[in-house]
Design a protein around this motif. Structure first.
Motif, PDB file in Angstrom:
ATOM      1  N   ALA A 152       0.840  -1.197   0.000  1.00 13.53           N
ATOM      2  CA  ALA A 152       0.000   0.000   0.000  1.00 13.53           C
ATOM      3  C   ALA A 152       0.872   1.243   0.000  1.00 13.53           C
ATOM      4  CB  ALA A 152      -0.921   0.000   1.216  1.00 13.53           C
ATOM      5  N   GLN A 153       0.333   2.284  -0.609  1.00  9.22           N
ATOM      6  CA  GLN A 153       1.046   3.570  -0.620  1.00  9.22           C
ATOM      7  C   GLN A 153       1.099   4.117   0.805  1.00  9.22           C
ATOM      8  OE1 GLN A 153       0.497   7.982  -2.709  1.00  9.22           O
ATOM      9  NE2 GLN A 153      -0.523   6.182  -3.555  1.00  9.22           N
ATOM     10  N   PRO A 154       2.292   4.348   1.346  1.00 10.94           N
ATOM     11  CA  PRO A 154       2.372   4.777   2.750  1.00 10.94           C
ATOM     12  C   PRO A 154       1.908   6.215   2.943  1.00 10.94           C
ATOM     13  CG  PRO A 154       4.549   4.788   1.750  1.00 10.94           C
ATOM     14  CD  PRO A 154       3.612   4.213   0.721  1.00 10.94           C
ATOM     15  N   LEU A 170       4.582  -6.153   8.101  1.00 17.62           N
ATOM     16  CA  LEU A 170       4.475  -4.749   8.504  1.00 17.62           C
ATOM     17  C   LEU A 170       5.849  -4.110   8.381  1.00 17.62           C
ATOM     18  CD1 LEU A 170       2.145  -5.027  11.624  1.00 17.62           C
ATOM     19  CD2 LEU A 170       1.525  -4.489   9.263  1.00 17.62           C
ATOM     20  N   LEU A 171       5.911  -3.040   7.627  1.00 18.32           N
ATOM     21  CA  LEU A 171       7.201  -2.422   7.317  1.00 18.32           C
ATOM     22  C   LEU A 171       7.238  -0.982   7.827  1.00 18.32           C
ATOM     23  CD1 LEU A 171       9.949  -2.610   5.896  1.00 18.32           C
ATOM     24  CD2 LEU A 171       8.824  -1.842   3.807  1.00 18.32           C
ATOM     25  N   PRO A 172       7.908  -0.700   8.927  1.00 16.47           N
ATOM     26  CA  PRO A 172       8.084   0.702   9.355  1.00 16.47           C
ATOM     27  C   PRO A 172       9.130   1.401   8.501  1.00 16.47           C
ATOM     28  CG  PRO A 172       9.192  -0.775  10.869  1.00 16.47           C
ATOM     29  CD  PRO A 172       8.486  -1.655   9.876  1.00 16.47           C
ATOM     30  N   ILE A 173       8.911   2.680   8.263  1.00 21.70           N
ATOM     31  CA  ILE A 173       9.827   3.491   7.444  1.00 21.70           C
ATOM     32  C   ILE A 173      10.197   4.719   8.260  1.00 21.70           C
ATOM     33  CG2 ILE A 173      10.105   4.786   5.298  1.00 21.70           C
ATOM     34  CD1 ILE A 173       7.945   2.973   4.081  1.00 21.70           C
ATOM     35  N   PRO A 200      12.465  11.428  14.140  1.00 17.37           N
ATOM     36  CA  PRO A 200      12.326  11.947  12.776  1.00 17.37           C
ATOM     37  C   PRO A 200      11.093  11.378  12.096  1.00 17.37           C
ATOM     38  CG  PRO A 200      14.081  10.328  12.904  1.00 17.37           C
ATOM     39  CD  PRO A 200      13.662  10.611  14.314  1.00 17.37           C
ATOM     40  N   GLY A 201      10.843  11.839  10.882  1.00 17.22           N
ATOM     41  CA  GLY A 201       9.657  11.416  10.154  1.00 17.22           C
ATOM     42  C   GLY A 201       9.552   9.903  10.060  1.00 17.22           C
ATOM     43  N   THR A 202       8.401   9.360  10.452  1.00 16.75           N
ATOM     44  CA  THR A 202       8.188   7.917  10.468  1.00 16.75           C
ATOM     45  C   THR A 202       6.815   7.609   9.904  1.00 16.75           C
ATOM     46  OG1 THR A 202       9.575   7.676  12.435  1.00 16.75           O
ATOM     47  CG2 THR A 202       8.136   5.842  11.907  1.00 16.75           C
ATOM     48  N   THR A 203       6.725   6.538   9.137  1.00 15.05           N
ATOM     49  CA  THR A 203       5.446   6.058   8.625  1.00 15.05           C
ATOM     50  C   THR A 203       5.523   4.542   8.538  1.00 15.05           C
ATOM     51  OG1 THR A 203       3.798   6.304   6.867  1.00 15.05           O
ATOM     52  CG2 THR A 203       6.099   6.233   6.196  1.00 15.05           C
ATOM     53  N   MET A 204       4.476   3.926   7.979  1.00 12.42           N
ATOM     54  CA  MET A 204       4.438   2.472   7.910  1.00 12.42           C
ATOM     55  C   MET A 204       3.621   2.056   6.705  1.00 12.42           C
ATOM     56  SD  MET A 204       3.293  -0.305  10.808  1.00 12.42           S
ATOM     57  CE  MET A 204       4.772   0.036  11.761  1.00 12.42           C
ATOM     58  N   THR A 205       3.996   0.932   6.132  1.00 10.57           N
ATOM     59  CA  THR A 205       3.231   0.338   5.048  1.00 10.57           C
ATOM     60  C   THR A 205       3.129  -1.159   5.289  1.00 10.57           C
ATOM     61  OG1 THR A 205       3.007   0.153   2.643  1.00 10.57           O
ATOM     62  CG2 THR A 205       5.221  -0.082   3.558  1.00 10.57           C
ATOM     63  N   THR A 206       2.207  -1.806   4.606  1.00 13.32           N
ATOM     64  CA  THR A 206       1.988  -3.240   4.726  1.00 13.32           C
ATOM     65  C   THR A 206       2.284  -3.906   3.395  1.00 13.32           C
ATOM     66  OG1 THR A 206       0.272  -2.899   6.397  1.00 13.32           O
ATOM     67  CG2 THR A 206       0.331  -5.040   5.313  1.00 13.32           C
TER      68      THR A 206
END
Length: 508
Positions: free
Chosen positions: A247-249, A386-389, A265-271
């Motif tokens: 999915a688009q994070p 689950l992939l944290p970025i 710092p900036g953090t997001t997550m995608t699956t």
């Protein structure tokens, strides 16, 4: 009279300017309040301070100009053998705010005395939007024009943070407070800049997260899903097909400059979703290996205005020698996902034969309609990762932006390694490319500090708005005298209102 003595000494104003340079330039200092080296400003932050000018000798001038300016500079190397220029350069002055100077602040007459220091205050506010004239070229949509009318972040230098912001030397965005001492030449009325100075400032404006991109098959820059066939071995049959989808994070949001430096710092997550469709019922899901992620920063620069949001595919499809792109990648993470658990699914048949006794139709053929041969439904396997970025702190990150001649966009590159059970078959790799935005928080709730004059004007406006009003009855001669012209000036649909209808009551 003083002008004549100057002309007799130097001959021309240009010679006078040269004499000023030879005998010593005026000492000009631009002082910002609450400023320190490395400070970053954002939307609605005040830029208040003063300019102190000390002339080494008497000097006549006409005007002092204090401005806050923003400039984009790009250049593109010329690859054509028919061009005589090594590169094509472009400069876009997208911001210019002028500080008015009161007449009382100037010396009378406008002759700077030798050794005397003159102070000129200034007060700017970092705007959240540019004027429409900053983007006057044609655009394919209003969305592109709106993007061009937002402030871009400072980029292209390590003088503030000391870190690399992934910008090539072909692109720069600079903000500066500039001061010019101007004099008008008597013989032709042309303006001559006697002395000028500037002070660079670093600005990262507040940029909100945009809606997710609508990625279609035409967007060759991004790959959100990919299917790959797997083999059991070098000379064995098929193992099955694996589909990897992500999915688009959400956007990576940079903290406000005023926030604590210890903030995450900036953090997001995608699956990352996996689906394995076996070739036969005996085939088991493959063994997963490593999942590697990196973020790619793409800087699009041009010597001509862009009508649309630039992309790699667009540059290849419509090649222009006045455009270029610089890509660089930064590793994010590398992890082993061998322990991911697969889940087996056995789908139910698409069509189920119903008992004829349950049919509500009197038609004898109704049972045959539901007796169609069922489709083949094989079991399949699914898994999730689950992939944290998280943005590394080793780089100076700037938000996604698009201007007329310069853009910055980001892509998350995923690479998943898959091992097949057979020997002699190399590991397969599935790569995805996801669009991702970098947004920036700003001090949107903060209001710039008002000067004494601005505060007094605002208070006066408030007093005028809250001034008590006196309500009086209208004059007697005006009461009951409102007349509606019932003539031909009424609209056609109002004929019934022109002459009031009267009901007639018959008396028996």
């Amino acid at each position: 009279m003083y002008a004549a003595s100057i002309q007799s000494t130097t001959g021309t104003l240009a010679g006078y300017a040269r004499k000023m340079t030879q005998n010593g330039r005026p000492d000009m200092e631009i002082i910002l309040e609450d400023h320190n080296e490395g400070k970053t400003y954002t939307t609605f932050d005040p830029l208040s301070g003063r300019v102190e000018i000390t002339a080494p000798h008497e000097a006549r001038f006409d005007e002092i100009r204090i401005t806050l300016e923003g400039t984009v500079k790009t250049f593109v190397e010329n690859l054509s053998p028919h061009s005589t220029k090594a590169r094509t350069t472009a400069t876009h002055n997208f911001l210019r705010l002028s500080m008015p100077i009161r007449e009382s602040d100037y010396p009378q007459p406008r002759i700077a005395e030798a050794g005397r220091t003159y102070t000129f205050p200034f007060n700017f506010v970092v705007p959240d939007q540019l004027l429409p004239r900053s983007c006057s070229h044609a655009c394919v949509s209003d969305h592109v024009r709106d993007a061009h009318l937002r402030l871009p972040p400072s980029m292209g230098g390590r003088s503030f943070s000391g870190q690399d912001d992934l910008t090539p030397e072909m692109a720069k965005v600079n903000y500066a407070i500039k001061v010019k001492i101007v004099r008008t030449r008597e013989r032709d009325g042309q303006e001559v800049v006697l002395v000028e100075g500037s002070k660079k400032i670093h600005i990262i404006p507040a940029i909100a997260e945009e809606p997710p991109m609508s990625v279609t098959h035409l967007d060759k820059d991004y790959v959100l899903s990919k299917t790959k066939s797997l083999k059991k071995g070098m000379f064995s049959g098929k193992l099955g097909k694996i589909t990897v989808t992500a999915a688009q994070p959400n956007a990576l949001v940079l903290p406000a400059p005023s926030a604590s430096s210890t903030m995450v710092p900036g953090t997001t997550m995608t699956t990352v979703n996996l689906r394995f469709d076996p070739h036969d019922s005996s085939s088991q899901p493959p063994r997963l290996g490593g999942l590697t992620t990196k973020i790619k920063a793409s800087t699009f620069y041009a010597a001509r205005p862009a009508m649309e949001v630039p992309s790699h595919f667009g540059m290849v499809h419509q090649f222009e020698s006045t455009r270029g792109v610089y890509d660089t990648s930064v590793p994010l993470s590398s992890r082993c996902v061998e322990a991911v658990t697969w889940t087996r699914h056995t789908p139910s048949p698409a069509y189920v034969r119903r008992n004829s006794a349950s049919s509500t139709s009197s038609d004898d053929c109704s049972d045959e309609i539901h007796a169609s041969p069922p489709k083949e439904n094989k079991p399949y396997y699914t898994a999730e990762i689950l992939l944290p970025i998280t943005l590394p702190t080793s780089k100076a990150w700037i938000p996604t932006f698009h201007t007329c001649i310069l853009s910055r966009s980001y892509t998350i590159d995923l690479s998943l390694t898959i091992h097949t059970p057979g020997t002699g078959v190399p590991a397969s790799t599935v790569a995805l490319h996801l669009p991702v935005q970098i947004a920036a928080n700003g001090n949107n709730a903060r209001r710039a500090t008002l000067t004494a004059e601005e505060a007094a004007a605002e208070l006066a406006d408030a007093d005028e708005f809250l001034r008590p009003r006196v309500l009086e009855m209208p004059s007697p001669e005006l009461v009951g005298n409102s007349v509606i012209n019932a003539g031909a000036e009424l609209p056609p649909s109002y004929e019934d209102f022109a002459v009031p209808r009267r009901s007639v009551v018959s008396r028996g």
